[in-house]
Design an enzyme around this catalytic site. Structure first.
Site, PDB file in Angstrom:
ATOM      1  N   HIS A  38      -8.208   9.798   4.622  1.00 43.38           N
ATOM      2  CA  HIS A  38      -7.452   8.809   5.387  1.00 43.38           C
ATOM      3  C   HIS A  38      -7.672   9.103   6.866  1.00 43.38           C
ATOM      4  O   HIS A  38      -7.475  10.234   7.311  1.00 43.38           O
ATOM      5  CB  HIS A  38      -5.958   8.905   5.062  1.00 43.38           C
ATOM      6  CG  HIS A  38      -5.598   8.338   3.732  1.00 43.38           C
ATOM      7  ND1 HIS A  38      -4.842   9.015   2.794  1.00 43.38           N
ATOM      8  CD2 HIS A  38      -5.885   7.133   3.165  1.00 43.38           C
ATOM      9  CE1 HIS A  38      -4.670   8.256   1.734  1.00 43.38           C
ATOM     10  NE2 HIS A  38      -5.301   7.112   1.923  1.00 43.38           N
ATOM     11  N   GLU A  65      -2.921   6.079  -8.275  1.00 49.24           N
ATOM     12  CA  GLU A  65      -3.890   7.054  -7.763  1.00 49.24           C
ATOM     13  C   GLU A  65      -3.802   8.356  -8.546  1.00 49.24           C
ATOM     14  O   GLU A  65      -2.716   8.837  -8.863  1.00 49.24           O
ATOM     15  CB  GLU A  65      -3.620   7.324  -6.277  1.00 49.24           C
ATOM     16  CG  GLU A  65      -4.568   8.314  -5.635  1.00 49.24           C
ATOM     17  CD  GLU A  65      -4.348   8.472  -4.131  1.00 49.24           C
ATOM     18  OE1 GLU A  65      -4.913   9.411  -3.551  1.00 49.24           O
ATOM     19  OE2 GLU A  65      -3.613   7.653  -3.538  1.00 49.24           O
ATOM     20  N   ASP A 121       0.832  -1.199   0.000  1.00 48.57           N
ATOM     21  CA  ASP A 121       0.000   0.000   0.000  1.00 48.57           C
ATOM     22  C   ASP A 121       0.873   1.258   0.000  1.00 48.57           C
ATOM     23  O   ASP A 121       1.919   1.303   0.649  1.00 48.57           O
ATOM     24  CB  ASP A 121      -0.900  -0.022   1.246  1.00 48.57           C
ATOM     25  CG  ASP A 121      -1.977   1.039   1.223  1.00 48.57           C
ATOM     26  OD1 ASP A 121      -2.402   1.428   0.118  1.00 48.57           O
ATOM     27  OD2 ASP A 121      -2.405   1.474   2.312  1.00 48.57           O
TER      28      ASP A 121
END
Length: 277
Positions: free
Chosen positions: A178, A133, A81
Site C-alpha cells: 500500500h 483478503e 474498501d
C-alpha cells in the site's frame, strides 16, 4: 451506469482485462475518475475506504456517486474498501454500495473464514458482492493504510477460504505494498499463478500505485481483474496544490478545484490504459 461489482469483474475475467478501483474522497476525484473512464470507454470502480468515514458523509457520497454513475455511458461500481467493522459494511449496503470488502486479514485463517462468512451472508441477502483478503499487504511510503506484515497468500489457504466463505472476489498478497515502494518491487507472479489455479473467482491486486506497468499487465494475464489505486492519485493532487499555491498568491477556490481535477486525470488514465486489453 451503476452495476454490481461482481458483474463487472466476471466480465473482466472472461475477457482477460483489468478494472481499476480508485479510492476517491472528494467531488473532484470522483468526477475525474468518471470523466476519464468515459473517455477511455472502460469500466471503473469507485472505492471509499472505511477510514474516510469521519471526513466523508457516506450516504451523501453514495447518492452523488449513483447520480453520476447513472448519467455515465460506461459501467461503474461503488465499492467499500478495507472495512473492519460490520456496522460500516451494513451502512454501506443500506445506502447502495454494490460491493464491500471485509478485511479480516489480521486474524488467523479460521477466524477470518468465520467473520467473512457472516459478512457474505449479510451482503448477499442484499444482492451486494463481497471482497476479502488472505495474507497481508505491507505499507509503503505515503500511504494512509494500516500497516500489514507482508505475509503472502498461501494458495491452499485461498482455496479453503473461498470454498468456505463464498466470497465473490479475493485480494491476493503477492508482494505489492500500500503506497509507494521504498525499494525495488519484489512481486511474486509465480505465486499469483498458483493462486489462480486454486480458485475460480476474480482476483484483486491491492497496491497498484508504483507497481511497474509490465507487472500489472502480467498480473492481469494471471488472474488479476481488479487493481486498487489510491496513493498515486493523492500524490498528484498534493503536488498540484503545492505548485499552484506557490505560484499564485491569490487564486479563487473554484479555479484550484478545476485545476486539481485536471492534474489527476492523466494518472487515472495511465492505470485504465494499462489494464485495458
Amino acid at each position: 451506469m451503476l452495476l454490481n461489482t461482481k458483474d463487472i469483474l466476471l466480465t473482466a475475467q472472461k475477457e482477460q482485462y483489468g478494472v481499476a478501483a480508485f479510492n476517491v474522497y472528494s467531488l473532484e476525484t470522483l468526477q475525474a475518475v468518471i470523466r476519464v473512464a468515459e473517455a477511455e470507454n472502460h469500466p471503473v470502480i469507485i472505492a471509499l475506504g472505511e477510514r474516510y468515514f469521519d471526513m466523508v458523509d457516506v450516504e451523501g457520497f453514495a447518492a452523488l456517486t449513483k447520480v453520476l454513475a447513472g448519467k455515465s455511458t460506461v459501467p461503474i461500481a461503488l465499492h467499500l474498501d478495507h472495512a473492519y467493522q460490520k456496522e460500516s459494511i451494513i451502512r454501506a449496503i443500506d445506502c447502495g454500495f454494490t460491493s464491500v470488502m471485509y478485511d479480516g486479514s489480521k486474524y488467523d485463517l479460521e477466524k477470518n473464514i468465520s467473520y467473512t462468512k457472516e459478512i457474505v451472508k449479510i451482503a448477499h441477502m442484499a444482492g451486494v458482492s463481497v471482497e476479502a483478503e488472505i495474507g497481508s499487504v505491507a505499507r509503503g511510503a505515503f500511504s494512509d493504510e494500516e500497516d500489514g506484515d507482508g505475509t503472502l497468500t498461501d494458495p491452499q489457504d485461498a482455496k479453503k477460504f473461498v470454498e468456505e466463505t463464498g466470497v465473490d472476489f479475493l485480494a491476493a498478497a503477492i508482494g505489492t505494498v500500500h503506497g509507494m515502494y521504498t525499494g525495488e518491487p519484489n512481486i511474486n507472479l509465480a505465486l499469483l499463478e498458483e493462486i489462480q489455479q486454486s480458485v475460480s473467482i476474480p482476483l484483486v491486486l491491492h497496491g497498484g500505485s508504483g507497481t511497474p506497468e509490465h507487472v500489472m499487465k502480467q498480473a492481469v494475464e494471471k488472474g488479476i481483474c481488479k487493481v486498487n489505486v489510491n496513493t498515486e492519485v493523492s500524490m498528484a493532487t498534493t503536488s498540484y496544490l503545492k505548485q499552484v499555491l506557490k505560484e499564485e498568491e491569490t487564486m479563487h477556490l473554484s479555479d484550484v478545484m478545476a485545476g486539481m481535477q485536471q492534474a489527476i486525470e492523466p494518472v487515472i488514465a495511465k492505470f485504465i490504459q494499462v489494464l485495458k486489453k
